[in-house]
Design a protein around this motif. Structure first.
Motif, PDB file in Angstrom:
ATOM      1  N   UNK A  31       0.826  -1.208   0.000  1.00 17.48           N
ATOM      2  CA  UNK A  31       0.000   0.000   0.000  1.00 17.48           C
ATOM      3  C   UNK A  31       0.859   1.256   0.000  1.00 17.48           C
ATOM      4  N   UNK A  32       1.889   1.276   0.820  1.00 21.79           N
ATOM      5  CA  UNK A  32       2.734   2.466   0.937  1.00 21.79           C
ATOM      6  C   UNK A  32       3.493   2.749  -0.358  1.00 21.79           C
ATOM      7  N   UNK A  33       4.021   1.701  -0.981  1.00 23.37           N
ATOM      8  CA  UNK A  33       4.787   1.880  -2.219  1.00 23.37           C
ATOM      9  C   UNK A  33       3.876   2.354  -3.349  1.00 23.37           C
ATOM     10  N   UNK A  34       2.707   1.766  -3.480  1.00 18.09           N
ATOM     11  CA  UNK A  34       1.774   2.184  -4.536  1.00 18.09           C
ATOM     12  C   UNK A  34       1.288   3.612  -4.285  1.00 18.09           C
ATOM     13  N   UNK A  35       1.048   3.962  -3.020  1.00 16.07           N
ATOM     14  CA  UNK A  35       0.619   5.331  -2.706  1.00 16.07           C
ATOM     15  C   UNK A  35       1.688   6.333  -3.138  1.00 16.07           C
ATOM     16  N   UNK A  36       2.950   6.044  -2.860  1.00 19.18           N
ATOM     17  CA  UNK A  36       4.033   6.934  -3.285  1.00 19.18           C
ATOM     18  C   UNK A  36       4.096   7.032  -4.807  1.00 19.18           C
ATOM     19  N   UNK A  37       3.987   5.882  -5.481  1.00 18.44           N
ATOM     20  CA  UNK A  37       4.063   5.874  -6.945  1.00 18.44           C
ATOM     21  C   UNK A  37       2.911   6.658  -7.556  1.00 18.44           C
ATOM     22  N   UNK A  56       2.889  18.533  -0.869  1.00 16.75           N
ATOM     23  CA  UNK A  56       1.845  17.778  -1.566  1.00 16.75           C
ATOM     24  C   UNK A  56       2.180  16.291  -1.578  1.00 16.75           C
ATOM     25  N   UNK A  57       3.433  15.962  -1.844  1.00 14.67           N
ATOM     26  CA  UNK A  57       3.837  14.552  -1.886  1.00 14.67           C
ATOM     27  C   UNK A  57       3.620  13.876  -0.534  1.00 14.67           C
ATOM     28  N   UNK A  58       4.085  14.515   0.534  1.00 11.29           N
ATOM     29  CA  UNK A  58       3.938  13.911   1.862  1.00 11.29           C
ATOM     30  C   UNK A  58       2.466  13.733   2.244  1.00 11.29           C
ATOM     31  N   UNK A  59       1.685  14.788   2.096  1.00 13.01           N
ATOM     32  CA  UNK A  59       0.289  14.747   2.551  1.00 13.01           C
ATOM     33  C   UNK A  59      -0.546  13.779   1.727  1.00 13.01           C
ATOM     34  N   UNK A  60      -0.386  13.809   0.384  1.00 16.20           N
ATOM     35  CA  UNK A  60      -1.206  12.946  -0.456  1.00 16.20           C
ATOM     36  C   UNK A  60      -0.769  11.486  -0.377  1.00 16.20           C
ATOM     37  N   UNK A  61       0.528  11.233  -0.177  1.00 20.16           N
ATOM     38  CA  UNK A  61       0.959   9.846   0.006  1.00 20.16           C
ATOM     39  C   UNK A  61       0.301   9.243   1.232  1.00 20.16           C
ATOM     40  N   UNK A  62       0.289   9.982   2.331  1.00 24.90           N
ATOM     41  CA  UNK A  62      -0.343   9.474   3.555  1.00 24.90           C
ATOM     42  C   UNK A  62      -1.852   9.340   3.378  1.00 24.90           C
ATOM     43  N   UNK A  63      -2.460  10.286   2.653  1.00 30.57           N
ATOM     44  CA  UNK A  63      -3.908  10.210   2.403  1.00 30.57           C
ATOM     45  C   UNK A  63      -4.240   8.965   1.598  1.00 30.57           C
ATOM     46  N   UNK A  64      -3.533   8.748   0.484  1.00 30.54           N
ATOM     47  CA  UNK A  64      -3.768   7.558  -0.333  1.00 30.54           C
ATOM     48  C   UNK A  64      -3.471   6.289   0.456  1.00 30.54           C
ATOM     49  N   UNK A  65      -2.422   6.342   1.271  1.00 27.93           N
ATOM     50  CA  UNK A  65      -2.048   5.165   2.055  1.00 27.93           C
ATOM     51  C   UNK A  65      -3.198   4.733   2.964  1.00 27.93           C
ATOM     52  N   UNK A 149      13.704  -4.120   4.225  1.00 25.87           N
ATOM     53  CA  UNK A 149      12.575  -3.952   3.315  1.00 25.87           C
ATOM     54  C   UNK A 149      11.642  -2.843   3.781  1.00 25.87           C
ATOM     55  N   UNK A 150      11.650  -2.546   5.061  1.00 20.26           N
ATOM     56  CA  UNK A 150      10.803  -1.476   5.588  1.00 20.26           C
ATOM     57  C   UNK A 150      11.557  -0.147   5.638  1.00 20.26           C
ATOM     58  N   UNK A 151      12.878  -0.216   5.823  1.00 19.69           N
ATOM     59  CA  UNK A 151      13.674   1.009   5.852  1.00 19.69           C
ATOM     60  C   UNK A 151      13.719   1.648   4.468  1.00 19.69           C
ATOM     61  N   UNK A 158      11.085   9.924   2.383  1.00 21.35           N
ATOM     62  CA  UNK A 158      11.751  11.145   2.848  1.00 21.35           C
ATOM     63  C   UNK A 158      12.514  11.821   1.704  1.00 21.35           C
ATOM     64  N   UNK A 159      13.270  11.035   0.944  1.00 29.27           N
ATOM     65  CA  UNK A 159      14.105  11.601  -0.115  1.00 29.27           C
ATOM     66  C   UNK A 159      13.272  12.156  -1.268  1.00 29.27           C
TER      67      UNK A 159
END
Length: 271
Positions: A31-37, A56-65, A149-151, A158-159
């Motif tokens: 879920x987290x990887x797809x949300x970022x993508x 925008x990236x941080x907020x929307x990634x967490x929203x989609x997640x 795999x989680x790090x 972050x990057x």
């Protein structure tokens, strides 16, 4: 509980708690990887997303997640339990088939949201979920950890956010025209009939000679004082009323108001 070093019988040797933990970890990663993508794709394709890209990236990634995660937890985990049960019975060593079936299950999101992008995202999440699920299972069998795999996704999060923030353009300065336009945007107020640009309107309202002036003064960078002054007169009386607002980017605050209110309706359309 003793681990069987062969994949056969894994469901018999892995405790239910470990099984749940494995599937929750797989759900989180997928879920987290797809949300970022998905957010990266939106940033690069949506022409309206221009400024503050990192935020925008941080907020929307967490929203989609969280939104995607809800469906994965409710539907995805249930589907994976069912598919893994049949895998144990009929195709225990065919992990690729487990992943393929989960991908087909992921496309079922199209029954709820019949959009191509949602169906593709559903398949992608389900396939990644299956891959991570089986990878974590093998790591457990081999007595190996999975912290890396989680790090890795967290570092990418972050990057990428830092990269987008660093490369996003600065907001343009607020101009005097922007300040006047913002101050005159609302309808149904006592400044409705003032010019929406700096300048003066002259005319008659209910038999009064009326002069309405919109003026703007810059106080500091991105901060303006927008003043509305109305003067009226007829053969019997005259007067002046003034109100002013401090306007910055996206907000305005009443600064001053004085004088006598006109004897006519100020939001009446001038004649």
């Amino acid at each position: 509980m003793k681990k069987d070093k062969n994949t056969k019988g894994i469901m018999m040797t892995e405790s239910f708690g470990k099984l749940i933990e494995r599937k929750l970890k797989a759900a989180f990663l997928a879920t987290f990887i797809v949300a970022m993508a998905w957010v990266c794709w939106n940033i690069n394709t949506d022409e309206e997303i221009i400024y503050h890209l990192g935020t925008h990236f941080y907020s929307m990634t967490l929203t989609y997640f969280f939104y995607i995660g809800f469906f994965v937890l409710i539907y995805g985990l249930f589907a994976s339990f069912i598919v893994e049960f049949f895998q144990r019975e009929w195709f225990e060593r065919a992990d690729w088939l487990y992943v393929l079936i989960l991908g087909v299950c992921g496309s079922a999101i199209g029954l709820v949201f019949p959009f191509k992008s949602f169906i593709i995202a559903g398949i992608l999440i389900a396939v990644l979920y299956g891959i991570f699920d089986k990878w974590l299972q093998k790591r457990w069998l081999q007595d190996k950890g999975s912290k890396a795999l989680f790090i890795a996704p967290f570092l990418a999060f972050v990057l990428l956010g830092g990269f987008f923030q660093f490369t996003s353009p600065s907001l343009p300065s607020v101009t005097a025209e922007d300040a006047v336009e913002f101050a005159t945007t609302d309808k149904g107020t006592k400044i409705d009939d003032f010019p929406n640009k700096a300048g003066t309107w002259e005319g008659k309202v209910d038999g009064y000679e009326v002069e309405r002036t919109t003026a703007v003064e810059q106080l500091e960078e991105n901060l303006y004082l927008v003043t509305f002054t109305e003067s009226w007169q007829n053969s019997m009386e005259n007067g002046t009323w003034m109100t002013s607002y401090q306007v910055d980017r996206g907000s305005m605050t009443l600064y001053d108001e004085k004088g006598d209110m006109p004897p006519y309706d100020m939001i009446e359309t001038p004649k």
